[in-house]
Every structure is written in structure tokens, then in C-alpha cells.
Scaffold this active site. Structure first.
Site, PDB file in Angstrom:
ATOM      1  N   HIS A 136       0.811  -1.228   0.000  1.00  0.00           N
ATOM      2  CA  HIS A 136       0.000   0.000   0.000  1.00  0.00           C
ATOM      3  C   HIS A 136       0.839   1.271   0.000  1.00  0.00           C
ATOM      4  CE1 HIS A 136      -4.133  -1.664   0.851  1.00  0.00           C
ATOM      5  NE2 HIS A 136      -3.372  -2.730   1.020  1.00  0.00           N
ATOM      6  N   ASP A 150       3.639   9.408  -0.519  1.00  0.00           N
ATOM      7  CA  ASP A 150       2.468   8.632  -0.118  1.00  0.00           C
ATOM      8  C   ASP A 150       2.191   7.600  -1.195  1.00  0.00           C
ATOM      9  OD1 ASP A 150       0.222   7.876   1.363  1.00  0.00           O
ATOM     10  OD2 ASP A 150      -0.290   9.958   1.795  1.00  0.00           O
TER      11      ASP A 150
HETATM   12  P1  ADP Z   1      -2.949   6.193   5.134  1.00  0.00           P
HETATM   13  O1  ADP Z   1      -3.333   4.840   4.662  1.00  0.00           O
HETATM   14  O2  ADP Z   1      -1.486   6.444   5.104  1.00  0.00           O
HETATM   15  O3  ADP Z   1      -3.514   6.549   6.473  1.00  0.00           O
HETATM   16  P2  ADP Z   1      -4.838   7.342   3.148  1.00  0.00           P
HETATM   17  O4  ADP Z   1      -5.116   8.770   2.834  1.00  0.00           O
HETATM   18  O5  ADP Z   1      -4.658   6.477   1.964  1.00  0.00           O
HETATM   19  O6  ADP Z   1      -3.570   7.295   4.127  1.00  0.00           O
HETATM   20  O7  ADP Z   1      -6.032   6.730   3.964  1.00  0.00           O
HETATM   21  C1  ADP Z   1      -6.498   7.306   5.144  1.00  0.00           C
HETATM   22  C2  ADP Z   1      -7.904   6.784   5.420  1.00  0.00           C
HETATM   23  O8  ADP Z   1      -8.169   6.987   6.803  1.00  0.00           O
HETATM   24  C3  ADP Z   1      -8.958   7.523   4.630  1.00  0.00           C
HETATM   25  O9  ADP Z   1      -9.974   6.637   4.226  1.00  0.00           O
HETATM   26  C4  ADP Z   1      -9.487   8.529   5.635  1.00  0.00           C
HETATM   27  O10 ADP Z   1     -10.833   8.890   5.443  1.00  0.00           O
HETATM   28  C5  ADP Z   1      -9.307   7.793   6.938  1.00  0.00           C
HETATM   29  N1  ADP Z   1      -9.080   8.768   8.002  1.00  0.00           N
HETATM   30  C6  ADP Z   1      -8.054   9.612   8.125  1.00  0.00           C
HETATM   31  N2  ADP Z   1      -8.220  10.417   9.208  1.00  0.00           N
HETATM   32  C7  ADP Z   1      -9.374  10.054   9.753  1.00  0.00           C
HETATM   33  C8  ADP Z   1     -10.102  10.499  10.889  1.00  0.00           C
HETATM   34  N3  ADP Z   1      -9.676  11.498  11.657  1.00  0.00           N
HETATM   35  N4  ADP Z   1     -11.247   9.874  11.165  1.00  0.00           N
HETATM   36  C9  ADP Z   1     -11.687   8.850  10.393  1.00  0.00           C
HETATM   37  N5  ADP Z   1     -11.053   8.401   9.316  1.00  0.00           N
HETATM   38  C10 ADP Z   1      -9.914   8.990   8.990  1.00  0.00           C
HETATM   39  O1  F6P Z   2      -1.735   2.471   4.220  1.00  0.00           O
HETATM   40  C1  F6P Z   2      -0.568   2.270   4.914  1.00  0.00           C
HETATM   41  C2  F6P Z   2      -0.818   1.799   6.317  1.00  0.00           C
HETATM   42  O2  F6P Z   2       0.370   1.466   6.940  1.00  0.00           O
HETATM   43  C3  F6P Z   2      -1.693   0.596   6.422  1.00  0.00           C
HETATM   44  O3  F6P Z   2      -1.037  -0.612   6.288  1.00  0.00           O
HETATM   45  C4  F6P Z   2      -2.241   0.816   7.767  1.00  0.00           C
HETATM   46  O4  F6P Z   2      -3.410   0.142   8.018  1.00  0.00           O
HETATM   47  C5  F6P Z   2      -2.434   2.313   7.817  1.00  0.00           C
HETATM   48  O5  F6P Z   2      -1.393   2.824   7.071  1.00  0.00           O
HETATM   49  C6  F6P Z   2      -2.482   2.833   9.242  1.00  0.00           C
HETATM   50  O6  F6P Z   2      -1.343   2.454   9.950  1.00  0.00           O
HETATM   51  P1  F6P Z   2      -1.403   1.594  11.277  1.00  0.00           P
HETATM   52  O7  F6P Z   2      -2.090   0.308  10.957  1.00  0.00           O
HETATM   53  O8  F6P Z   2       0.021   1.425  11.660  1.00  0.00           O
HETATM   54  O9  F6P Z   2      -2.196   2.398  12.242  1.00  0.00           O
END
Ligand code: ADP
Ligand code: F6P
Length: 473
Positions: free
Chosen positions: A156, A364
Site C-alpha cells: 500500500h 504517499d
Molecule cells: P494512510 O493509509 O497512510 O492513512 P490514506 O489517505 O490512503 O492514508 O487513507 C487514510 C484513510 O483513513 C482515509 O480513508 C481517511 O478517510 C481515513 N481517516 C483519516 N483520518 C481520519 C479520521 N480522523 N477519522 C476517520 N477516518 C480517517
Molecule cells: O496504508 C498504509 C498503512 O500502513 C496501512 O497498512 C495501515 O493500516 C495504515 O497505514 C495505518 O497504519 P497503522 O495500521 O500502523 O495504524
């Protein structure tokens, strides 16, 4: 239809009511919810000498099997090798990388434990889909124990270029582990190029058309599968938020000011200090925006057990305080900084209200927030996405204003341009982005990966060809 078995460290358990932050949990909940199957992962609990038998329960079409880990192994696996070594490496942050052999060994032990516990639950024609850098060696451990069926892996996060990847002492072992999968999925074509270049130049593998790779006796395929979101659900939630209590409260609190929103886990890959600094720069260099725009940064705390994450939290608290101290008026706070998760419906309301979406990671894999922001907009009066060129989403969302997250002044200029952008241009840019978001949803991503993994074993010709019933133990 073959059963889908998903393996991931983090599992969005239906027993947890709280909203989840993290792309993987959000994506897999959508994917498995539609097709059904088995979701195998960590229970979130630790205990010395844990059992190899997971806790199994069913909810809707999904069977959950959750494994408890030894506390020291869990630390070495999650905070140690996965998030202290692989995460900074894959996000090009070599200065933050720590490598300890004890962590590497703990990482492998957890993968062995997962393989031992998963094997008795498997049927030969299952499709096993392993997610993310916590489990790169899992296929190798399953193969050692006799499983010959289809196993795919999706990464991912970014895959680093060979010069960066070579900084990892265990680079050769890790790619050898990857070769035990039938299909390796990455987010972008750049990631694919980076891995294939390493394989051909460093690992002495061969590459055939279509990303088919030969490494020692193994054949596998590497391809890009950019992840998407459940666009229909986001559009529905965003529309449903219009006129809701939350939307009304948000509008009242803004008192006619424009909203700029950021939603990121509190992670150093997300470029949050630079984003705060750029907002401060906007207020400093473009004083017309003082008192007329409010920035809201939602940043739920993540990986608090890793020192760099705690340091980042302190840094952001200081920066937020400095910006508010310098620019706040008695009736306006420039930066609202919130460290908590929200339900998807609330996020959708906030995205839709925001005139600017600020997604400025230093690196990212994809960034689903960028796609969620686009899906939530009002087509008649859409906001503008300011997006880092180093997010995987930048390949698809070409209607965004692309920025270099290291260029603070450039980001402030982009915010200014976005705030002043006329409606026609906002609509045009949004339409370009929305076509991409709707054209590649989470369901498309899932189907494509599973389809290609289903057929993979016949094309690759790894001996022996037929899957046998797995041996136990
Ligand atoms: P990562 O996987 O690195 O966290 P992404 O942007 O791909 O980054 O995915 C983040 C996901 O987590 C999104 O679906 C977003 O809506 C969710 N998310 C991020 N912050 C919050 C929050 N404060 N409350 C609920 N969901 C959140
Ligand atoms: O999308 C990358 C990622 O590391 C996922 O594998 C993971 O679920 C998400 O970010 C949040 O990280 P964590 O599981 O360490 O809270």
C-alpha cells in the site's frame, strides 16, 4: 467462486465502533464486505506464549480470524521492523531509518506465527491476498509449510528506487520473500519500475513483458494496481450531509469564511509541518486571506509507540500554537487542529464544505483522502484540491493543483490561487478528477487484483503446477 482470504495486520473488526483511520482498513472493509471471505489479522492483543489458534467469529459475509501476539515479538514486528525500518525506507526518509537485527528476527517470527496459524484454515483453491509491508515474508512461510495455491501481495505504500532500497541490510532476503507470491501489486508505475530495476540490476532476475519476473527458480508478476475509494458511498454520504446538524454547526462556526481542510494520520510522511508552515506563509504574504479563511487539520494520533511520531506530535502542537498566536483575532482562530477520528459521514460533510482540500504528503503510496475529497464535492460549486506531486494519487488526479511539499512558498502560492479560482475553472478541474475517481473505484481495484491473481498460477508455470491440499503444522 474461490474463497477470498485477506491477511493484514490491522483489521477493521465489526466489534469496534470507533471510526478507523488508515487507508488499508478502510479499503479492505469495503472489499470484503462486498464479496465475503475470511479476514485474518492481528487481534490488537498481546500475551506471552500466545496460541497458534486464532479467535474466529463471523459478521455478515465475513469470517474474522484474529491472532494474539507475544508482546516482545509484536513490538519488534510493528514498532520495530515494520514502522521503524520499512516505513521510513519506503517513504525515502533514510535519516529516520533504524535497523536492528532483533527487530528483523521478531518480524520474521511474527510472520512464521501467522503462517502456522493460517495454514490449518486454508483450502487449496483459496485465493490468499496479503496486504502491506508487515507481511512480506508470509508467502515464503506458507510455501515452506506446503501451501501451493495462489498468493498475492499488495504493497500500500511506495516502493523505493534501488539506491534507497539498497540501504536496507535485509534487501536481498526481502525480495527473495516477495518472489514466493504469484502476483505483487504496487500503487503506481513508478513503484513497479523501481522494483523491476532492482530485480534486474541487483538481484540478477529477468523481466519478461507484462511484468513477469524470474528470480532463481520462481516466476511471479509485478504490476500497478492504483487503489480507489467507494465513490458512490462517498457521494451519497456527502449529499446526505447537506442540511444535517453537523453540517449546520460547521457552517455556523465558519461564519461565512472559506474552509481549507486536511485529513491525515499523524505521520511524518504526510508533510504536516510543511502544510502548517505554508498556511502561515499564506497569511503572512497574502493578508487579504486573514479572517476570511479557516484551516482545519484533522490528524488522529498514529503509532504513538514510535519515538519519531511522538516528536512530530510535539512539533505540530508548537507550530499550531505559533500560527494561532500570531494571527488569531478575538473572533477568528486561523487553524483548528484536531487529533481525533471521525465517522465517514462527518468527514464527508467537512470535505464538502471545504473550499480547499490540502493533501501535501512528502511521499504517499496513493492517499485516499485526496480521492474522498473529490468525491464529496458539490458538482455545481466544487472546491479545489491542492495535491503533492509525491502522492501516488497525483498520477490520476491531474485536475488538482500539484505542489512540491518541500516548497513552502510555492504551496502558499497554490493555496492563494485555489482560494481565488473562478467557478468555471474549479468545475473543469473537478470534472477531470471525478472521472478518475469514478473510473477506478475500490471495487474495480479489488476485482482486477483478484482476477489477475486467479489466473496467475496457470501463466507462471511454477513447479509443481497443481495446488495440493496443504500440510498442517
Ligand atoms: P494512510 O493509509 O497512510 O492513512 P490514506 O489517505 O490512503 O492514508 O487513507 C487514510 C484513510 O483513513 C482515509 O480513508 C481517511 O478517510 C481515513 N481517516 C483519516 N483520518 C481520519 C479520521 N480522523 N477519522 C476517520 N477516518 C480517517
Ligand atoms: O496504508 C498504509 C498503512 O500502513 C496501512 O497498512 C495501515 O493500516 C495504515 O497505514 C495505518 O497504519 P497503522 O495500521 O500502523 O495504524
Amino acid at each position: 467462486m474461490a474463497r477470498l482470504v485477506v491477511v493484514s495486520n490491522r483489521v477493521a473488526s465489526p466489534k469496534e465502533r470507533a471510526a478507523k483511520a488508515g487507508g488499508l482498513a478502510v479499503a479492505l472493509r469495503e472489499a470484503l464486505g462486498t464479496r465475503g471471505g475470511l479476514w485474518f489479522g492481528w487481534s490488537g492483543e498481546t500475551q506471552p506464549n500466545p496460541s497458534d489458534t486464532p479467535k474466529v467469529f463471523r459478521s455478515g459475509r465475513v469470517t474474522y480470524a484474529l491472532l494474539t501476539l507475544d508482546p516482545e515479538d509484536q513490538r519488534a514486528h510493528y514498532a520495530g521492523y515494520a514502522n521503524g525500518t520499512l516505513w521510513p525506507l519506503c517513504h525515502y526518509r533514510l535519516g529516520l531509518l533504524s535497523f536492528r537485527r532483533a527487530d528483523w528476527e521478531g518480524y520474521r517470527r511474527v510472520n512464521e506465527h501467522f503462517a502456522r496459524a493460517l495454514l490449518p484454515l486454508l483450502q487449496p483453491d483459496d485465493i490468499i491476498w496479503v496486504h502491506d509491508y508487515h507481511f512480506i515474508p508470509l508467502a515464503a512461510e506458507l510455501r515452506k509449510r506446503g501451501f501451493e495455491g495462489r498468493i498475492g501481495y499488495f504493497h500500500h505504500i511506495p516502493w523505493p528506487t534501488p539506491d534507497v532500497f539498497l540501504s536496507l541490510p535485509s534487501h536481498a532476503a526481502l525480495v527473495q520473500d516477495l518472489s514466493q507470491y504469484d502476483l505483487v501489486g504496487l500503487q503506481t508505475e513508478d513503484d513497479v519500475r523501481a522494483l523491476l530495476t532492482y530485480i534486474s540490476s541487483e538481484a540478477r532476475g529477468w523481466i519478461a513483458p507484462g511484468g513477469v519476473v524470474g528470480l532463481r527458480e520462481r516466476r511471479f508478476r509485478v504490476a500497478a494496481f492504483p487503489i480507489g475509494i467507494d465513490a458512490t458511498a462517498f457521494v451519497r454520504d456527502a449529499k446526505a450531509s447537506v442540511g444535517s446538524d453537523e453540517e449546520r454547526r460547521l457552517h455556523e462556526s465558519l461564519a461565512g469564511r472559506a474552509l481549507a481542510v486536511g485529513v491525515d494520520r499523524l505521520d511524518y510522511s504526510k508533510g504536516l509541518p510543511g502544510k502548517f508552515a505554508a498556511f502561515g506563509e499564506l497569511l503572512s504574504r497574502y493578508p487579504q486571506h486573514r479572517s476570511t479563511v479557516t484551516m482545519m487539520q484533522i490528524a488522529p494520533v498514529s503509532r504513538g509507540e514510535v519515538a519519531e511520531y511522538r516528536a512530530l506530535r510535539r512539533e505540530l502542537e508548537e507550530l499550531a500554537g505559533a500560527i494561532n498566536g500570531e494571527y488569531a483575532e478575538f473572533d477568528w482562530v486561523p487553524l483548528r487542529y484536531l487529533n481525533r477520528p471521525f465517522q465517514r459521514a462527518t468527514l464527508a460533510a467537512i470535505y464538502r464544505t471545504a473550499r480547499l482540500g490540502l493533501v501535501t504528503p512528502l511521499r504517499d503510496g496513493m492517499n485516499l483522502v485526496a480521492k474522498e475529497y473529490i468525491a464529496a464535492q458539490n458538482p455545481e460549486d466544487p472546491g479545489v484540491l491542492v495535491l503533492s506531486r509525491f502522492a501516488g494519487a497525483a498520477d490520476e488526479l491531474t485536475g488538482a493543483i500539484l505542489v512540491n511539499p518541500y516548497d513552502i512558498e510555492g504551496m502558499a502560492d497554490a493555496m492563494n490561487a485555489a482560494l481565488l479560482m473562478p467557478l468555471d475553472e474549479r468545475r473543469e478541474r473537478w470534472q477531470v478528477n471525478m472521472a478518475k475517481v469514478e473510473g477506478n473505484t475500490i471495487h474495480d481495484w479489488c476485482e482486477r487484483f483478484i482476477h489477475e491473481l486467479s489466473g496467475a498460477i496457470d501463466h507462471l508455470d511454477n513447479p509443481p503446477k497443481r495446488a495440493k491440499r496443504p500440510r498442517r503444522g
